[in-house]
Structure formats: C-alpha cells, structure tokens
Design an enzyme around this catalytic site. Structure first.
Site, short mmCIF file in Angstrom:
data_model
loop_
_atom_site.label_atom_id
_atom_site.label_comp_id
_atom_site.label_asym_id
_atom_site.label_seq_id
_atom_site.Cartn_x
_atom_site.Cartn_y
_atom_site.Cartn_z
N LEU A 45 0.96 -1.40 -0.19
CA LEU A 45 -0.04 0.01 -0.10
C LEU A 45 0.94 1.28 -0.16
O LEU A 45 1.93 1.08 0.68
CB LEU A 45 -0.81 0.02 1.27
CG LEU A 45 -1.90 -1.28 1.48
CD1 LEU A 45 -2.75 -0.73 2.49
CD2 LEU A 45 -2.56 -1.72 0.29
N ASP A 46 0.53 2.04 -0.88
CA ASP A 46 1.03 3.43 -0.75
C ASP A 46 0.39 4.46 0.19
O ASP A 46 -0.62 3.87 0.73
CB ASP A 46 1.26 4.13 -2.13
CG ASP A 46 0.00 4.63 -2.59
OD1 ASP A 46 -0.84 4.73 -2.02
OD2 ASP A 46 0.03 4.89 -3.97
N SER A 47 0.97 5.51 0.64
CA SER A 47 0.34 6.29 1.71
C SER A 47 -1.17 6.50 1.46
O SER A 47 -2.00 6.75 2.41
CB SER A 47 1.15 7.30 2.11
OG SER A 47 1.17 8.14 0.81
N ALA B 179 -3.30 4.69 -0.35
CA ALA B 179 -3.83 3.38 -0.22
C ALA B 179 -4.11 3.02 1.18
O ALA B 179 -5.17 2.45 1.54
CB ALA B 179 -3.18 2.05 -0.88
#
Ligand SMILES: CC(C)(COP(=O)(O)OP(=O)(O)OC[C@H]1O[C@@H](n2cnc3c(N)ncnc32)[C@H](O)[C@@H]1OP(=O)(O)O)[C@@H](O)C(=O)NCCC(=O)NCCS
Lengths: 77, 321
Positions: free
Chosen positions: A35-37, A39
């Site tokens: 997960l990116d920030s 997400a």
C-alpha cells in the site's frame, strides 16, 4: 465459522492495492503489503464501511496488526 | 421559481506543464504524481491575466446562451485567487464584457460554484432578474508554495462560466454544509503594515498549506454522503443519476467514491489528468466539457458535489434543460 477480524482486514488490504505475493502477518507493515500512503487511507475508509465504525484520520496505523487492534477497539465501543 | 443552465463555456491558459517538467526543479516525478493523483499535466498562467481568462469564458457563455451582457441581472464570480481583492473579480469581468448589473465575488474555496448556484436560486426566487452569470476563475499557481512538492503538483489555473435563466426544473436538490476546520486547508490573509497591529502575522507565509490525508478522507466521505442525502431527498438511487460531476481534487478520491457509491465509472466525469485541480472552476469546466461532448441530453439528471477548504461542501441535483 465467521471470518476473524484479521482475515477481513487482510481482504481489505488486498482489495486496496496490496500485492498478493506477500504473506500478511500482524507485523507486516502496510508499505510492505504494497500500500502506498494514500492506499492506507483508502483501506481505513474500507474498514469503516466493513465494520461500521468511524476511524479518526489522525489514527495512522502502520502495520496490519495495528489496523486490527484499532478496528477491534472501536467495535467494542 | 428555479432555473435552467442555458449556456456554458471555459477558458484555460495556453501553457501546459507536465509532471516531467516539474521534476526539473522539484524533487518529484511522474512515477510519484500520476499514480497518486491521476494528474499528468496542468494548465498554468504565463502572460495571460485571470481577468482575461474569466472574461473570455464569460463572453463565450453568453454567446452559448444566446444573450448579451445587457440581459444580465447579476454576475457572481467564485474565486479565491482573483487579480483583485478590491474591486471584486466580478467587477473586472463586468467591465470587460460591458455589463452594468451588480457584480460580486464569493469565496467557498473549491465548492464555490455550487454555493453560487444557491445564491442564483434565491435571486430568481425573489424575482430579482431573469439571467445570472456565474464565472469560476482561479489562478491556483499564485497561491501554492512552489517548494512544497506535496501541494504544488496538484493545482492548475483556468476559468469556466455558466449562464442561468429563471424558470426550469433545477435544482431538484441543493444543500450546502460546513464542517469548520480552518487549518486543514488554509491560505492566510494579507499581513498588512498597520503600525497599530500587535499580532505578528509576518511569520505566516501567504501560501497554501494542507493536511493531505485529512482532505482525502473528507473528500471521499463528503461525496458519498452528499449523493446519498440527495438520493434520499429526491426518492431516487444513484443508479437513476445520469452524470456525476464531482470536484476534481484527486483521481484517487474520485475512484474511491465511485467504488463506494457503486456507480459505473463512465458516469463520473473526469478531467483532472490534463488540468489538475482548478478549485471552484472544476465543476463548471466539467459541465462545459460534458455539454460540448454531446453526452448531456435534455431531461437527464446531473449530480454536482463541490468540496474543499472550510471544510465546505455544496451538493446539487440538476435536471438538464
Ligand atoms: C497530496 C496527496 C497526493 C499526498 O499524498 P499522501 O499519501 O498524503 O502523501 P504524504 O504527504 O503523506 O507524503 C508521503 C511521502 O511522499 C512524499 N511526497 C509528497 N509529495 C510528493 C511528490 N510530489 N513527489 C514525490 N514525493 C512526494 C512525501 O515527502 C512523503 O515522503 P516521506 O514519507 O519520505 O516523508 C494526497 O494527500 C491528496 O491528494 N490529498 C487530497 C488533497 C486534495 O485533494 N486537496 C484539495 C482539496 S480541494
């Protein structure tokens, strides 16, 4: 048997951009889960819908276990 | 009384700036920006003035509606970034198009256009006139901190306008809300040089600051809550709405809201990829693009949700004339 909170949180993480090739444990960080920030914010919103709770934006869980703890503490209230 | 929108138009600056170009002077990249925002490029003001862009959009909207400046009873400009604090940007537009009706600005940040629809609705209900011009004009590039990569990459410049005529079937629903949280997204006002002032405002930089994750979460929930409230009030479901025109803040906000509402992607207007966030101009620009694309048919339902600093939200359901 009903799915555990942990399993339901893992499903949410996979549905919100998590990669399928990482095995999720309570210690896995959301970043390692893929997960990116943003997400992670999306996953928090999905948890609110799934568990019918409201999560403060300042609560910024970084691992799968922290998400589960946060969800369970809010469900008790 | 109600109204119908009888003309739309827009005017964007010539210059388009890509993510790659930003990465020549900022520590950023297309690989970071595009997946997190859906933005590839944005239009930015170079030698044009905002007055010029706003007036161009205004003239073209009048032409589209088939009326002249003399027919207008009111001009509302929605902006937080005008060429003038005084007089109102709307007065500069009036001067440029040759109108002599009342003209003033309103500030409801990115939700401005929907707030202006509410003012126009009241204007018509009071029988004050037949035509209202709303111009949403923003030069966000003068407001952002060009050293803050987390905010300056998001915004762009442009103007869009709509002509409203008294009588018609819109709005079927119009609701404005504020969840007051000033520091989530803020641009401080003028510091000034009064010899009497004792508070030190100098330290407050005159640029935009934002708590991105907070705004993101607010955006997704306010879009969904607004659409559900609109549907409940009108006794319809999201499936009955033909087009969704949401504020273009971030593609990821649009995508999350679309999934959560369970509506098809192609009913949710997107133009952020090549414009960035133009604050209050996004919604009328999207309406103009929809109208020009031929996708808008008479009788269709169009849901608007504008949201932003405040935290303000404006939601409106239109029946297209
Ligand atoms: C702005 C936004 C894209 C930032 O995403 P985010 O996930 O919140 O990012 P953060 O600010 O937490 O930053 C995460 C990391 O990316 C970095 N980063 C931020 N912007 C960057 C950029 N343009 N390029 C490269 N890296 C960037 C940060 O420095 C940070 O790095 P660090 O972890 O090493 O400190 C996102 O919050 C957003 O779009 N929010 C909504 C904003 C909005 O719509 N505003 C207008 C409403 S009207």
């Amino acid at each position: 048997m009903a799915e555990s909170t942990f399993d339901r949180v893992c499903n949410i993480i996979r549905e919100n951009g998590g990669t399928s090739d990482v095995e999720l444990t309570p210690e896995t960080t959301l970043a390692d889960a893929g997960l990116d920030s943003l997400a992670s914010v999306e996953a928090v919103i999905a948890c609110e819908d799934e568990f019918d709770i409201e999560i403060d934006t300042d609560a910024n869980p970084t691992t799968v276990g922290e998400v589960v703890e946060l969800v369970e503490s809010l469900m008790e209230n | 009384m109600a109204f119908s929108i009888t003309g739309t138009a827009s005017a964007l600056p010539e210059r388009s700036v890509t993510n790659d170009e930003l990465s020549t002077f900022l520590d950023t990249s297309d690989e970071w920006i595009f997946p997190r925002t859906g933005i590839k490029s944005r239009r930015v003001v170079t030698s044009e003035s905002l007055d010029e862009l706003a007036s161009r959009a205004a003239r073209a909207a009048l032409e589209d509606a088939g009326i002249t400046a003399a027919d207008l009873s009111l001009i509302i400009c929605t902006t937080t970034t005008g060429d003038h604090l005084v007089p109102a940007e709307a007065c500069a537009i009036a001067a440029a198009i040759g109108a002599t009706c009342p003209a003033y600005d309103i500030s409801a940040a990115c939700a401005g256009f929907v707030f202006a629809l509410d003012i126009a609705d009241g204007w018509f209900a009071r029988g004050r006139g037949k035509h209202v011009l709303i111009v949403s004009a923003e030069e966000m590039t003068r407001l952002v901190d060009w050293t803050d990569r987390a905010t300056c990459v998001l915004f762009g410049d442009g103007a869009a306008a709509a002509v409203l005529e008294a009588g018609g079937a819109s709005p079927l629903y119009l609701n404005l809300t504020c969840d007051p949280q000033v520091d989530v997204l803020e641009v401080p006002g003028i510091a000034g040089s009064s010899p009497f002032k004792q508070r030190d405002d100098e330290a407050r930089a005159n640029v935009l600051s934002m708590q991105g994750r907070r705004v993101f979460k607010f955006g997704v929930s306010t879009i969904c809550d607004s659409v559900h409230a609109m549907c409940d009030a009108c006794n319809i479901t999201p499936a009955d709405i033909d087009h969704f025109v949401f504020h273009q803040a971030n593609e990821r906000i649009l995508a999350a809201a679309t999934t959560r509402l369970g509506v098809e992607n192609d009913r949710v207007v997107r133009l952020i990829e090549h414009t960035g966030n133009i604050s209050s101009a996004c919604i009328p620009l999207a309406l103009d693009e929809l109208a020009r694309s031929g996708k808008l048919a008479s009788g269709q339902l169009v849901a608007l949700v504008g949201f932003g600093a405040g935290l303000d939200t404006g939601a409106c359901l239109l029946r297209w004339a």
